[in-house]
Design a protein around this motif. Structure first.
Motif, short mmCIF file in Angstrom:
data_model
loop_
_atom_site.label_atom_id
_atom_site.label_comp_id
_atom_site.label_asym_id
_atom_site.label_seq_id
_atom_site.Cartn_x
_atom_site.Cartn_y
_atom_site.Cartn_z
N VAL A 157 129.45 -29.53 -120.36
CA VAL A 157 130.47 -28.80 -121.10
C VAL A 157 131.14 -27.84 -120.12
O VAL A 157 130.45 -27.15 -119.36
N PRO A 158 132.48 -27.80 -120.08
CA PRO A 158 133.15 -26.95 -119.08
C PRO A 158 132.64 -25.52 -119.01
O PRO A 158 132.53 -24.96 -117.94
N TRP A 159 132.32 -24.92 -120.15
CA TRP A 159 131.75 -23.57 -120.13
C TRP A 159 130.37 -23.64 -120.74
O TRP A 159 130.17 -24.23 -121.79
N GLN A 160 129.41 -23.06 -120.07
CA GLN A 160 128.02 -23.16 -120.51
C GLN A 160 127.84 -22.76 -121.97
O GLN A 160 127.13 -23.40 -122.72
N ARG A 161 128.51 -21.71 -122.39
CA ARG A 161 128.47 -21.32 -123.79
C ARG A 161 129.89 -21.35 -124.31
O ARG A 161 130.81 -20.86 -123.67
N SER A 162 130.09 -21.91 -125.48
CA SER A 162 131.45 -22.08 -126.00
C SER A 162 132.17 -20.76 -126.19
O SER A 162 133.40 -20.72 -126.25
N SER A 163 131.42 -19.66 -126.31
CA SER A 163 132.05 -18.37 -126.58
C SER A 163 132.36 -17.56 -125.33
O SER A 163 132.84 -16.44 -125.43
N ALA A 203 129.62 -17.85 -116.58
CA ALA A 203 129.02 -19.19 -116.61
C ALA A 203 128.10 -19.41 -115.42
O ALA A 203 127.08 -20.10 -115.52
N LEU A 204 128.44 -18.83 -114.28
CA LEU A 204 127.58 -18.93 -113.10
C LEU A 204 126.24 -18.26 -113.34
O LEU A 204 125.23 -18.64 -112.74
N ASP A 205 126.22 -17.26 -114.20
CA ASP A 205 124.98 -16.54 -114.49
C ASP A 205 124.14 -17.21 -115.57
O ASP A 205 123.06 -16.75 -115.90
N HIS A 206 124.67 -18.30 -116.16
CA HIS A 206 123.97 -18.98 -117.24
C HIS A 206 123.93 -20.48 -116.94
O HIS A 206 124.59 -21.28 -117.59
N ASP A 207 123.16 -20.87 -115.96
CA ASP A 207 123.06 -22.27 -115.56
C ASP A 207 122.31 -23.09 -116.60
O ASP A 207 121.26 -22.68 -117.08
N PRO A 208 122.83 -24.26 -116.95
CA PRO A 208 122.07 -25.15 -117.81
C PRO A 208 120.94 -25.80 -117.02
O PRO A 208 120.92 -25.76 -115.80
N ILE A 209 120.01 -26.40 -117.72
CA ILE A 209 118.91 -27.10 -117.05
C ILE A 209 119.39 -28.50 -116.71
O ILE A 209 119.47 -29.38 -117.56
N VAL A 210 119.75 -28.71 -115.46
CA VAL A 210 120.26 -30.01 -115.01
C VAL A 210 119.61 -30.33 -113.67
O VAL A 210 118.91 -29.50 -113.09
N GLY A 211 119.86 -31.54 -113.18
CA GLY A 211 119.35 -31.91 -111.88
C GLY A 211 119.97 -31.09 -110.77
O GLY A 211 121.01 -30.44 -110.94
N ALA A 212 119.34 -31.14 -109.60
CA ALA A 212 119.79 -30.33 -108.46
C ALA A 212 121.21 -30.66 -108.05
O ALA A 212 122.00 -29.78 -107.72
N ARG A 218 128.22 -28.07 -110.20
CA ARG A 218 128.71 -27.11 -111.20
C ARG A 218 128.94 -25.75 -110.57
O ARG A 218 129.98 -25.10 -110.81
N HIS A 219 128.00 -25.31 -109.76
CA HIS A 219 128.13 -24.01 -109.11
C HIS A 219 129.37 -23.96 -108.22
O HIS A 219 130.13 -22.98 -108.23
N GLU A 220 129.61 -25.03 -107.46
CA GLU A 220 130.76 -25.06 -106.56
C GLU A 220 132.07 -25.05 -107.34
O GLU A 220 133.02 -24.36 -106.97
N VAL A 221 132.14 -25.83 -108.43
CA VAL A 221 133.37 -25.88 -109.23
C VAL A 221 133.67 -24.51 -109.84
O VAL A 221 134.81 -24.02 -109.78
N LEU A 222 132.66 -23.88 -110.44
CA LEU A 222 132.88 -22.59 -111.08
C LEU A 222 133.21 -21.50 -110.07
O LEU A 222 134.06 -20.63 -110.33
N ARG A 223 132.55 -21.53 -108.92
CA ARG A 223 132.84 -20.53 -107.89
C ARG A 223 134.27 -20.70 -107.39
O ARG A 223 134.99 -19.71 -107.22
N ARG A 224 134.69 -21.94 -107.16
CA ARG A 224 136.06 -22.17 -106.71
C ARG A 224 137.07 -21.72 -107.77
O ARG A 224 138.10 -21.12 -107.45
N LEU A 225 136.77 -22.00 -109.04
CA LEU A 225 137.66 -21.57 -110.11
C LEU A 225 137.78 -20.05 -110.14
O LEU A 225 138.88 -19.50 -110.28
N MET A 226 136.66 -19.34 -110.01
CA MET A 226 136.68 -17.88 -110.01
C MET A 226 137.52 -17.35 -108.85
O MET A 226 138.34 -16.44 -109.02
N ILE A 227 137.33 -17.91 -107.66
CA ILE A 227 138.07 -17.47 -106.49
C ILE A 227 139.57 -17.71 -106.66
O ILE A 227 140.40 -16.84 -106.38
#
Length: 251
Positions: A157-163, A203-212, A218-227
Motif C-alpha cells: 500500500v503506498p502509505w503504510q497507514r491509510s490515515s 511512513a518511514l517510521d512505520h515499516d510493514p513486516i516484509v522481506g528484506a 520501500r525505504h528508498e522510494v519513500l526517502r526519495r519522495l521526501m527529499i
C-alpha cells in the motif's frame, strides 16, 4: 513538530515585511507560531532589511542532497544538515539556521528555537527565476505518481497507514498561516509538498513486516519522495518570495 519548516515561514514572512506586506515586529511570531521561546541572532533580520535586502530564501537539504545550499563554511553546512533547513539572504550573503528542541518536564513539554547566524556568499537566484508555479506543481505531481506506482509494484500500500496523509495535513493545517500577499497557487503547492513530505517521513517510521528486498525498496522510494517534496517545497517558497519582492512577475 509536524508543521511547516521554520525556514519556509521565516523566508516568506521576512520577505513580506521587507516589502511592506507585513509588520516587521510580527516576523518571529508568524514564523514560529507553535514555539514558546525564540532566541539567538534575531537582530540579523532588522540588519539585513536596513542594508537593503528584500528577499529571504530557504534551503531544505538532506545528506547527499545539499545542492541548494548557499556557499558557506563547514559549520554552516553541518548545522543546516543537522537542522534540515536554513534561511538565507541572496544579495548580501548570510544565513540563519533554526535549531528547535523540546524542553521542560514530559508532562508539560514546550518548544524553544535558537536562530544561529552564519556568513555565506551571495547566492545567484537565476535558477529559481527560471521556474514557474505550474512547473513546480507538475514536478510534485510527477514525483507523487512515480512513488505511488513503485510502491504498488512491490505489492505495498503506498502509505503504510491509510490515515498518514490525513494526519500530516491535520498537523500542518493548525498553523499554516502564510503572508496574504503571496499568490494562492504557491500556498497550495507549499501545502501539498509539506503534507506529502511529512507523510513520507511518518511512513518511514512505520515499516510493514516484509522481506528484506521489499523493505529496502520501500525505504528508498519513500526517502526519495521526501527529499523531492522538500526540494519542491523550497522551490515554491523561494519563487513565492521572489514574486512578493517583485524580482520576478507573478506567473
Amino acid at each position: 513538530m509536524g508543521t511547516l519548516p521554520a525556514s519556509v515561514r521565516l523566508a516568506l514572512w521576512a520577505t513580506a515585511a521587507w516589502n511592506g506586506q507585513a509588520l516587521g515586529a510580527s516576523v518571529i511570531e508568524r514564523s514560529f507560531p507553535d514555539v514558546d521561546d525564540v532566541s539567538g541572532d534575531l537582530d540579523r533580520l532588522q540588519l539585513w532589511g536596513e542594508l537593503g535586502e528584500r528577499v529571504m530564501l530557504c534551503a531544505l537539504p538532506h545528506p547527499g542532497h545539499a545542492q541548494s545550499m548557499p556557499r558557506g563554511s563547514t559549520s554552516l553546512m553541518a548545522e543546516t544538515l543537522d537542522a534540515g533547513e536554513c534561511a538565507y539572504v541572496p544579495m548580501i550573503g548570510g544565513a540563519l539556521v533554526p535549531l528547535i528542541e523540546p524542553y521542560g518536564p514530559e508532562q508539560d513539554l514546550g518548544w524553544r528555537a535558537e536562530l544561529r547566524a552564519f556568513d555565506c556568499s551571495p547566492t545567484p537566484t537565476h535558477r529559481i527565476e527560471m521556474l514557474t508555479g505550474s512547473s513546480i506543481e507538475r514536478r510534485l505531481q510527477s514525483e507523487i505518481a512515480s512513488a505511488t506506482a513503485e510502491l504498488v509494484d512491490i505489492d505495498l500500500v503506498p502509505w503504510q497507514r491509510s490515515s498518514e496523509r490525513d494526519e500530516a495535513a491535520g498537523h500542518l493545517s493548525g498553523a499554516f498561516g502564510l503572508p496574504a500577499g503571496m499568490p494562492a497557487r504557491f500556498a497550495r503547492t507549499i501545502w501539498s509538498a509539506a503534507t506529502v513530505s511529512t507523510a513520507a517521513e511518518a511512513a518511514l517510521d512505520h515499516d510493514p513486516i516484509v522481506g528484506a528486498s521489499a523493505h529496502s525498496q520501500r525505504h528508498e522510494v519513500l526517502r526519495r519522495l521526501m527529499i523531492e517534496c522538500d526540494q519542491v517545497l523550497a522551490d515554491a517558497t523561494n519563487l513565492a518570495a521572489l514574486t512578493m519582492a517583485g524580482v520576478v512577475p507573478d506567473r
